[in-house]
Design an enzyme around this catalytic site. Sequence first.
Site, PDB file in Angstrom:
ATOM      1  CB  SER A   1      -7.810  19.395   5.009  1.00 20.30           C
ATOM      2  OG  SER A   1      -7.878  20.432   4.116  1.00 20.30           O
TER       3      SER A   1
ATOM      4  CE  LYS B   1      -5.074  22.294   4.797  1.00 18.28           C
ATOM      5  NZ  LYS B   1      -3.928  21.723   4.028  1.00 18.28           N
TER       6      LYS B   1
ATOM      7  CE  LYS C   1      -7.919  23.334   1.884  1.00 18.93           C
ATOM      8  NZ  LYS C   1      -6.364  23.508   1.365  1.00 18.93           N
TER       9      LYS C   1
ATOM     10  CG  ASP D   1      -4.451  25.667   3.007  1.00 28.63           C
ATOM     11  OD1 ASP D   1      -3.909  26.517   2.478  1.00 28.63           O
ATOM     12  OD2 ASP D   1      -3.994  24.704   2.507  1.00 28.63           O
TER      13      ASP D   1
ATOM     14  CD  GLU E   1      -1.521  24.605   4.085  1.00 31.03           C
ATOM     15  OE1 GLU E   1      -2.204  24.023   5.365  1.00 31.03           O
ATOM     16  OE2 GLU E   1      -0.930  23.828   3.158  1.00 31.03           O
TER      17      GLU E   1
ATOM     18  CG  ASP F   1       0.420  23.577   0.195  1.00 35.26           C
ATOM     19  OD1 ASP F   1       1.236  23.196  -0.547  1.00 35.26           O
ATOM     20  OD2 ASP F   1      -0.597  23.498   0.305  1.00 35.26           O
TER      21      ASP F   1
ATOM     22  CE  LYS G   1      -0.554  19.804  -0.039  1.00 37.20           C
ATOM     23  NZ  LYS G   1      -1.436  20.581  -0.999  1.00 37.20           N
TER      24      LYS G   1
ATOM     25  N   GLY H   1      -1.500  16.887   1.859  1.00 42.47           N
ATOM     26  CA  GLY H   1      -2.024  16.007   0.802  1.00 42.47           C
ATOM     27  C   GLY H   1      -2.620  16.614  -0.360  1.00 42.47           C
TER      28      GLY H   1
HETATM   29  O1  OSB Z   1      -3.652  23.168  -0.045  1.00 46.52           O
HETATM   30  O2  OSB Z   1      -3.164  21.523   1.293  1.00 46.52           O
HETATM   31  C1  OSB Z   1      -4.017  21.867   0.304  1.00 46.52           C
HETATM   32  C2  OSB Z   1      -6.303  19.503  -1.548  1.00 46.52           C
HETATM   33  C3  OSB Z   1      -6.091  19.969  -2.688  1.00 46.52           C
HETATM   34  C4  OSB Z   1      -5.347  20.850  -3.071  1.00 46.52           C
HETATM   35  C5  OSB Z   1      -4.603  21.612  -2.141  1.00 46.52           C
HETATM   36  C6  OSB Z   1      -4.808  21.231  -0.764  1.00 46.52           C
HETATM   37  C7  OSB Z   1      -5.722  20.230  -0.344  1.00 46.52           C
HETATM   38  C8  OSB Z   1      -5.907  19.784   1.113  1.00 46.52           C
HETATM   39  C9  OSB Z   1      -6.462  18.344   1.176  1.00 46.52           C
HETATM   40  O3  OSB Z   1      -5.865  20.633   1.847  1.00 46.52           O
HETATM   41  C10 OSB Z   1      -5.698  17.645   2.004  1.00 46.52           C
HETATM   42  C11 OSB Z   1      -5.794  16.288   1.892  1.00 46.52           C
HETATM   43  O4  OSB Z   1      -5.444  15.566   1.106  1.00 46.52           O
HETATM   44  O5  OSB Z   1      -6.693  15.595   2.726  1.00 46.52           O
HETATM   45 MG    MG Z   2      -2.344  24.067   1.525  1.00 40.62          MG
END
Ligand code: OSB
Ligand code: MG
Length: 368
Positions: free
Chosen positions: A135, A161, A163, A188, A213, A238, A262, A290
């Site tokens: 991510s 992924k 953001k 995401d 996402e 999510d 998660k 994660g």
């Molecule tokens: O939305 O998936 C998410 C990290 C912190 C809070 C929300 C998210 C995330 C990530 C990181 O996308 C995923 C990772 O642990 O690598």
């Molecule tokens: Mg997410």
Amino acid sequence: MRIRQVELREIHLRLRDRFEISTGGWDERRILLLRMEAEEGEAWSECVAAEAPNYSYETPETAWHILTDYVLPAVLGVGFESPPSVLEPVRWIKGHPMALATVEMGAWVLEAVRRGVSLSALLGGTRSSVPVGVSIGLQSTDDELLRQAESLLERGYRKIKIKIKPGRDVEMLRKIRDRFPDAPLMADANSSYTLADAPRLKELDDLDLMMVEQPLGFEDLREHALLQASIRTPICLDESIRSPGDTLLALELGSGRIINIKPGRVGGFGSSRSIHDLCAERGVPVWCGGMLESGVGRAYNLALASLPNFTLPGDISESRRYWEEDIVEPEFVMERGSLVVPQNPGIGVTLRMERVESLTRRRWVRSV
Ligand code: OSB
Ligand code: MG
């Protein structure tokens, strides 16, 4: 089994690079580590609450409060038959899934240790190695994002992924798609759009994304259903999915076609497995999300992701993606785009206690 000692610590672990999402960012993680001891052995687990209430309402502060004032005193010294039933004494607590999951998931590891099996085997895992993704947070420039995507694709990640948020979405993603025409890409939004943005989100359909996402609000299953009906790109949920019940509702409404699990967000492994199973019965793929976990939480995620319906690569990147040095050994290292699922009893990795000690900011211990 009976827990005879509990120890909760807060450690601060600096990320190698700042991680930014539409609603906030992280330079370091404040991680709660829980150690539970029974006659049969011990288990370390991790609370994944984010530092600020920008992902869910939980924070390390609320989790510390719920764990030390309610959950840990109630489960200490009480016998339990199966891992999820460790939470029986606190069934009355509303919400706070991440705090509760810390105990529930630790109880699965105590059970694995007692039986001398790996956490993956206890959960019903069927794979010894799991393809993983990465991510990438919001970057200050598109060039920086391109540079990172390139190096992570070269490293071998099976899913990238990215953001997004309003103002940094379609054009930015198009640059990545143009540069990497065949890359497995997804986006995401972490709840940063509303249904009024549907025409904009429809433009994602030209980008051949695996999914988008959580585009809309964390309580907006109805709006997600309306959006999904108007775009081709599969929506993955999510933040919206907090339980098996949420999952059924979302699938019945058509709010999405893929589920991110998660275990902390859904209250533990019992709930994670129910969501996994009901998605499998309906042909809905799931993958493991994660929360920037240390090696402890990562071991739990990897064990979960070894179950058969985790058919898409999860956000379970290798240790060095996050940390200069992890707190477990061996660290998690990716080989040909996959992580090997530890096969030793319990979580299968060992805590580096000297390092944990030096990172500890507060500690709370009780025994019976
Ligand atoms: O939305 O998936 C998410 C990290 C912190 C809070 C929300 C998210 C995330 C990530 C990181 O996308 C995923 C990772 O642990 O690598
Ligand atoms: Mg997410």
